[in-house]
Design an enzyme around this catalytic site. Structure first.
Site, PDB file in Angstrom:
ATOM      1  N   HIS A 131     -29.189  -7.593  -9.927  1.00 38.34           N
ATOM      2  CA  HIS A 131     -28.592  -8.719 -10.157  1.00 38.34           C
ATOM      3  C   HIS A 131     -29.334  -9.824 -10.263  1.00 38.34           C
ATOM      4  O   HIS A 131     -29.450 -10.385 -11.118  1.00 38.34           O
ATOM      5  CB  HIS A 131     -27.583  -8.883  -9.169  1.00 38.34           C
ATOM      6  CG  HIS A 131     -26.651  -9.954  -9.392  1.00 38.34           C
ATOM      7  ND1 HIS A 131     -27.192 -11.348  -8.472  1.00 38.34           N
ATOM      8  CD2 HIS A 131     -25.515 -10.199  -9.795  1.00 38.34           C
ATOM      9  CE1 HIS A 131     -26.161 -12.186  -8.847  1.00 38.34           C
ATOM     10  NE2 HIS A 131     -25.197 -11.707  -9.793  1.00 38.34           N
ATOM     11  N   HIS A 132     -30.408  -9.913  -9.289  1.00 40.90           N
ATOM     12  CA  HIS A 132     -31.363 -11.030  -9.179  1.00 40.90           C
ATOM     13  C   HIS A 132     -32.545 -10.534  -8.424  1.00 40.90           C
ATOM     14  O   HIS A 132     -32.322  -9.649  -7.436  1.00 40.90           O
ATOM     15  CB  HIS A 132     -31.005 -12.245  -9.004  1.00 40.90           C
ATOM     16  CG  HIS A 132     -30.629 -12.554  -7.641  1.00 40.90           C
ATOM     17  ND1 HIS A 132     -29.283 -12.388  -7.008  1.00 40.90           N
ATOM     18  CD2 HIS A 132     -31.308 -12.763  -6.546  1.00 40.90           C
ATOM     19  CE1 HIS A 132     -29.267 -12.855  -5.772  1.00 40.90           C
ATOM     20  NE2 HIS A 132     -30.466 -13.059  -5.241  1.00 40.90           N
ATOM     21  N   GLN A 186     -37.599  -9.527  -3.021  1.00 38.11           N
ATOM     22  CA  GLN A 186     -36.211  -9.393  -2.580  1.00 38.11           C
ATOM     23  C   GLN A 186     -35.355  -8.852  -3.851  1.00 38.11           C
ATOM     24  O   GLN A 186     -35.734  -9.747  -4.697  1.00 38.11           O
ATOM     25  CB  GLN A 186     -35.526 -10.710  -2.041  1.00 38.11           C
ATOM     26  CG  GLN A 186     -34.179 -10.236  -1.479  1.00 38.11           C
ATOM     27  CD  GLN A 186     -33.221 -11.395  -1.075  1.00 38.11           C
ATOM     28  OE1 GLN A 186     -32.967 -12.413  -1.874  1.00 38.11           O
ATOM     29  NE2 GLN A 186     -33.046 -11.566   0.301  1.00 38.11           N
ATOM     30  N   HIS A 217     -31.678  -7.861  -5.355  1.00 39.82           N
ATOM     31  CA  HIS A 217     -30.141  -7.644  -5.023  1.00 39.82           C
ATOM     32  C   HIS A 217     -29.472  -6.559  -5.941  1.00 39.82           C
ATOM     33  O   HIS A 217     -29.563  -6.596  -7.152  1.00 39.82           O
ATOM     34  CB  HIS A 217     -29.335  -9.045  -5.365  1.00 39.82           C
ATOM     35  CG  HIS A 217     -27.870  -8.893  -5.371  1.00 39.82           C
ATOM     36  ND1 HIS A 217     -27.144  -9.942  -5.688  1.00 39.82           N
ATOM     37  CD2 HIS A 217     -27.230  -8.316  -4.525  1.00 39.82           C
ATOM     38  CE1 HIS A 217     -25.878  -9.613  -5.579  1.00 39.82           C
ATOM     39  NE2 HIS A 217     -25.875  -8.472  -4.785  1.00 39.82           N
ATOM     40  N   HIS A 232     -28.889 -20.942 -11.263  1.00 34.81           N
ATOM     41  CA  HIS A 232     -28.254 -19.851 -10.780  1.00 34.81           C
ATOM     42  C   HIS A 232     -26.884 -20.163 -10.103  1.00 34.81           C
ATOM     43  O   HIS A 232     -26.852 -20.869  -9.226  1.00 34.81           O
ATOM     44  CB  HIS A 232     -29.161 -19.141  -9.690  1.00 34.81           C
ATOM     45  CG  HIS A 232     -28.673 -17.935  -9.238  1.00 34.81           C
ATOM     46  ND1 HIS A 232     -28.481 -16.736  -9.911  1.00 34.81           N
ATOM     47  CD2 HIS A 232     -28.161 -17.663  -7.934  1.00 34.81           C
ATOM     48  CE1 HIS A 232     -27.989 -15.739  -9.271  1.00 34.81           C
ATOM     49  NE2 HIS A 232     -27.638 -16.213  -8.017  1.00 34.81           N
ATOM     50  N   HIS A 272     -22.914 -17.485  -9.840  1.00 29.89           N
ATOM     51  CA  HIS A 272     -22.366 -16.251 -10.268  1.00 29.89           C
ATOM     52  C   HIS A 272     -21.434 -16.450 -11.490  1.00 29.89           C
ATOM     53  O   HIS A 272     -21.898 -17.185 -12.210  1.00 29.89           O
ATOM     54  CB  HIS A 272     -21.821 -15.755  -8.864  1.00 29.89           C
ATOM     55  CG  HIS A 272     -22.765 -15.322  -7.733  1.00 29.89           C
ATOM     56  ND1 HIS A 272     -22.343 -14.726  -6.531  1.00 29.89           N
ATOM     57  CD2 HIS A 272     -23.927 -15.067  -7.802  1.00 29.89           C
ATOM     58  CE1 HIS A 272     -23.428 -14.563  -5.812  1.00 29.89           C
ATOM     59  NE2 HIS A 272     -24.592 -14.680  -6.592  1.00 29.89           N
ATOM     60  N   MET A 282     -22.620 -19.033  -5.722  1.00 30.71           N
ATOM     61  CA  MET A 282     -23.746 -19.687  -5.397  1.00 30.71           C
ATOM     62  C   MET A 282     -24.053 -20.961  -6.180  1.00 30.71           C
ATOM     63  O   MET A 282     -23.515 -20.799  -7.390  1.00 30.71           O
ATOM     64  CB  MET A 282     -25.121 -18.650  -5.378  1.00 30.71           C
ATOM     65  CG  MET A 282     -25.423 -17.867  -4.502  1.00 30.71           C
ATOM     66  SD  MET A 282     -26.838 -16.956  -4.483  1.00 30.71           S
ATOM     67  CE  MET A 282     -26.644 -15.743  -3.095  1.00 30.71           C
TER      68      MET A 282
END
Length: 335
Positions: A71-72, A146, A148, A217, A219, A289
């Site tokens: 997703h990111h 990281q 997601h 960014h 959603h 977000m």
């Protein structure tokens, strides 16, 4: 810190990259070590320790991922990572998505975002003589990737994933050091409504920053994300504005204007909800977000100590009730 996936950058930066620069640039794969996500909406982190005897300058980011899988992705610089494990659950916003397992943040000390990717954005190469200093005399001693994983259908057959970023770096000292300031909000969005999620912070440090690029960014509810610098006499200058559902890459700023002490940085996310329930800021696709990333550099100086600018968001925080004047209401919410 131990673990076979924790390597010194100097040893494993081995593949040369051709640049227009007059110095050598190398390429290092910072990738997930063939993980198999088993929980939807999972955030996983993996770290590398940087050689502390030399300064390294990251000058480019080449994503190795697709939005069908990731997703990111975020790349954090840390003084200390959030865990000593080679991979750990690192859900954002202190939102424990899998309460049955141990979670830890990406960084335990000295957290700052260096790079962010989503929605099949292409690679990013920084302007000549601009780089992120890591290792050596920098406060960034570790890099933490990281990822997601919103959906896990691709992994039900036992497949694994090596999403990540190829880092382009050099040992040549750079006089223009890069940094990223993240503006964002907490808050919630009422059902069947259009809501503004807004943030603003005044630069209090005796530094001059030169904006390079911006990234937005959200959603699924985000329609427009806009960012500004507010100069004296309430002059609003647009740094960037974007549909956040387009490729979430870093785009060149609209105005390359120096930003100094006393200037205010501000961002707005215009959210449109057709949902029948409230939507909260959070880590899953059911949440939202509101992020505006500003990438900049400083000349012969260190990047800002301020890495994040967050507000409580709606219904308690808005530009207007924070005392901002001259707000470009229409321009901030339309493309």
């Amino acid at each position: 810190m131990k673990g076979k996936y924790l390597f010194i950058l100097e040893i494993l930066f081995i593949v040369a990259v051709t640049y227009s620069h007059s110095y050598n640039v190398e390429r290092y794969p910072l990738l997930m070590p063939n993980v198999r996500p088993t929980t939807p909406e999972l955030y996983l982190c993996t770290p590398i320790k940087i050689d502390s005897t030399k300064d390294y300058y990251i000058v480019g980011f080449e994503p190795n991922a697709t939005m069908a899988t990731a997703h990111h992705m975020l790349l954090y610089g840390c003084s200390q990572p959030g865990s000593s494990k080679p991979v750990w659950n690192c859900g954002e916003m202190a939102h424990a998505l899998d309460t049955g397992s141990e979670t830890a943040s990406p960084c335990s000390e000295g957290s700052q975002i260096i790079y962010a990717w989503a929605r099949d954005a292409p690679k990013l190469i920084l302007p000549d003589d601009v780089g992120f200093k890591v290792g050596g005399t920098s406060s960034i001693k570790y890099l933490v990737l990281q990822v997601h994983y919103s959906h896990i259908d691709e992994f039900k057959d036992g497949s694994t994933d090596d999403s990540g970023i190829f880092l382009h770096y050099t040992l040549k000292p750079h006089k223009k050091l890069a940094g990223v300031l993240l503006l964002g909000t907490s808050g919630k969005i009422p059902p069947k409504s259009t809501e503004y999620m807004e943030s603003a912070c005044t630069l209090q440090e005796d530094k001059t920053i030169y904006p390079i690029a911006y990234r937005t960014h959200t959603h699924s509810l985000g329609r427009v994300v806009s960012g500004y610098v507010i100069k004296p006499e309430n002059e609003w200058l647009e740094l960037g504005k974007r549909d956040p559902l387009s490729p979430q890459m870093f785009y060149p700023v609209h105005k390359k204007i120096p930003i100094t002490r006393g200037d205010t940085l501000a961002a707005r996310c215009t959210m449109e909800s057709n949902r029948t329930t409230w939507t909260h800021i959070g880590a899953t696709n059911a949440d939202e977000m509101c992020n505006f990333y500003l990438m900049y550099y400083v000349k012969d100086d260190e990047p800002l100590e301020m890495k994040y600018c967050f507000t409580s968001g709606p219904p308690t925080y808005y530009w207007q009730n924070a005392g901002l004047v001259g707000i470009p209401e229409r321009e901030a919410s339309t493309l």
